[in-house]
Design a protein around this motif. Structure first.
Motif, PDB file in Angstrom:
ATOM      1  N   SER A   1      -3.363 -32.740   8.112  1.00  0.00           N
ATOM      2  CA  SER A   1      -2.174 -32.135   7.505  1.00  0.00           C
ATOM      3  C   SER A   1      -1.417 -33.115   6.602  1.00  0.00           C
ATOM      4  N   ASP A   2      -1.810 -34.375   6.593  1.00  0.00           N
ATOM      5  CA  ASP A   2      -1.139 -35.386   5.763  1.00  0.00           C
ATOM      6  C   ASP A   2      -2.166 -36.087   4.887  1.00  0.00           C
ATOM      7  N   ASN A   3      -2.356 -35.581   3.665  1.00  0.00           N
ATOM      8  CA  ASN A   3      -3.333 -36.237   2.794  1.00  0.00           C
ATOM      9  C   ASN A   3      -2.739 -37.422   2.045  1.00  0.00           C
ATOM     10  N   ASN A   4      -1.506 -37.791   2.371  1.00  0.00           N
ATOM     11  CA  ASN A   4      -0.875 -38.998   1.825  1.00  0.00           C
ATOM     12  C   ASN A   4      -0.604 -40.014   2.932  1.00  0.00           C
ATOM     13  N   SER A   5      -1.470 -40.056   3.932  1.00  0.00           N
ATOM     14  CA  SER A   5      -1.210 -40.913   5.097  1.00  0.00           C
ATOM     15  C   SER A   5      -1.118 -42.386   4.728  1.00  0.00           C
ATOM     16  N   ILE A   6      -1.896 -42.842   3.769  1.00  0.00           N
ATOM     17  CA  ILE A   6      -1.852 -44.268   3.400  1.00  0.00           C
ATOM     18  C   ILE A   6      -0.453 -44.628   2.918  1.00  0.00           C
ATOM     19  N   GLU A   7       0.044 -43.885   1.954  1.00  0.00           N
ATOM     20  CA  GLU A   7       1.365 -44.184   1.393  1.00  0.00           C
ATOM     21  C   GLU A   7       2.472 -43.945   2.412  1.00  0.00           C
ATOM     22  N   ASN A   8       2.341 -42.909   3.223  1.00  0.00           N
ATOM     23  CA  ASN A   8       3.381 -42.637   4.223  1.00  0.00           C
ATOM     24  C   ASN A   8       3.466 -43.750   5.264  1.00  0.00           C
ATOM     25  N   ILE A   9       2.338 -44.297   5.668  1.00  0.00           N
ATOM     26  CA  ILE A   9       2.357 -45.412   6.623  1.00  0.00           C
ATOM     27  C   ILE A   9       2.882 -46.673   5.937  1.00  0.00           C
ATOM     28  N   ARG A  10       2.467 -46.886   4.693  1.00  0.00           N
ATOM     29  CA  ARG A  10       2.978 -48.061   3.957  1.00  0.00           C
ATOM     30  C   ARG A  10       4.500 -48.042   3.930  1.00  0.00           C
ATOM     31  N   ARG A  11       5.067 -46.885   3.658  1.00  0.00           N
ATOM     32  CA  ARG A  11       6.538 -46.779   3.606  1.00  0.00           C
ATOM     33  C   ARG A  11       7.178 -47.136   4.944  1.00  0.00           C
ATOM     34  N   GLN A  12       6.513 -46.785   6.043  1.00  0.00           N
ATOM     35  CA  GLN A  12       7.065 -47.087   7.371  1.00  0.00           C
ATOM     36  C   GLN A  12       7.075 -48.580   7.656  1.00  0.00           C
ATOM     37  N   PHE A  13       6.109 -49.312   7.083  1.00  0.00           N
ATOM     38  CA  PHE A  13       5.925 -50.715   7.459  1.00  0.00           C
ATOM     39  C   PHE A  13       6.072 -51.677   6.282  1.00  0.00           C
ATOM     40  N   VAL A  14       6.692 -51.241   5.211  1.00  0.00           N
ATOM     41  CA  VAL A  14       6.824 -52.060   4.013  1.00  0.00           C
ATOM     42  C   VAL A  14       7.843 -53.197   4.190  1.00  0.00           C
ATOM     43  N   ASP A  15       8.586 -53.193   5.288  1.00  0.00           N
ATOM     44  CA  ASP A  15       9.642 -54.181   5.511  1.00  0.00           C
ATOM     45  C   ASP A  15       9.133 -55.594   5.741  1.00  0.00           C
ATOM     46  N   GLY A  16       7.813 -55.777   5.789  1.00  0.00           N
ATOM     47  CA  GLY A  16       7.255 -57.117   5.926  1.00  0.00           C
ATOM     48  C   GLY A  16       7.107 -57.606   7.342  1.00  0.00           C
ATOM     49  N   LYS A  17       7.343 -56.758   8.320  1.00  0.00           N
ATOM     50  CA  LYS A  17       7.273 -57.209   9.707  1.00  0.00           C
ATOM     51  C   LYS A  17       5.879 -57.115  10.303  1.00  0.00           C
ATOM     52  N   ILE A  18       4.917 -56.602   9.553  1.00  0.00           N
ATOM     53  CA  ILE A  18       3.536 -56.519  10.027  1.00  0.00           C
ATOM     54  C   ILE A  18       2.793 -57.776   9.589  1.00  0.00           C
ATOM     55  N   ASP A  19       2.034 -58.371  10.508  1.00  0.00           N
ATOM     56  CA  ASP A  19       1.278 -59.591  10.198  1.00  0.00           C
ATOM     57  C   ASP A  19      -0.193 -59.316   9.927  1.00  0.00           C
TER      58      ASP A  19
END
Length: 164
Positions: A36-54
């Motif tokens: 149901s989400d064919n933009n999952s890559i961009e949607n996840i990027r937006r969730q984690f774009v704050d730089g806290k993922i290593d």
């Protein structure tokens, strides 16, 4: 260390594998409905774009998503049988760019009948000039599903490489 783990199609991160990853840091594993989400890559990027993922990790469809997220977030990736060439569910692929060398460890199962490792190797070969540092583990003992012992070994190898 903050770990972003992306599950495969209709999957989730098992508690056993989560426990393995928690030995290395805090694990984030969002639930994704790829159908149901064919933009999952961009949607996840937006969730984690704050730089806290290593680091970014993923398996199958999650490996596909993780491949592009690692470019967008400029983080190293561990990808198990990533569905880079074909998928049963359509996904938009954003055009991300990372000018810095990006480390990606791909674990491919020679016996995988869901994601053909030959297709994945061809995909990587066609991008060899891109600024990526690919490490490929082609496992003759592996099909599509990742047994816990192989998962644990590959995760340890990935983090050992990062620490050197």
């Amino acid at each position: 260390m903050n770990i972003l783990y992306i599950h495969g199609l209709n999957g989730s991160l098992s508690e056993e594998k989560r426990t393995i990853l928690e030995n290395y840091g805090t694990v984030y594993s969002p639930s994704i409905d790829y159908e149901s989400d064919n933009n999952s890559i961009e949607n996840i990027r937006r969730q984690f774009v704050d730089g806290k993922i290593d680091v970014v990790m993923g398996s199958s469809m999650g490996g596909f998503v993780g491949y592009y997220l690692s470019i967008a977030l400029k983080k190293p990736a561990l990808l198990f049988n990533p569905a880079l060439v074909s998928r049963s569910v359509f996904q938009n692929v954003p055009d991300y760019f990372n000018p810095n060398r990006s480390f990606k460890r791909l674990v491919l199962g020679a016996k995988d009948e869901v994601v053909d490792p030959k297709d994945t190797l061809k995909f990587i070969g066609e991008r060899i000039a891109e600024n990526m540092d690919y490490h490929i583990s082609l496992r003759q003992d592996l099909a599509h599903r990742i047994p816990q012992d192989i998962f644990e070994y590959e995760v340890r190898s990935f983090f050992n490489h990062l620490s050197t």
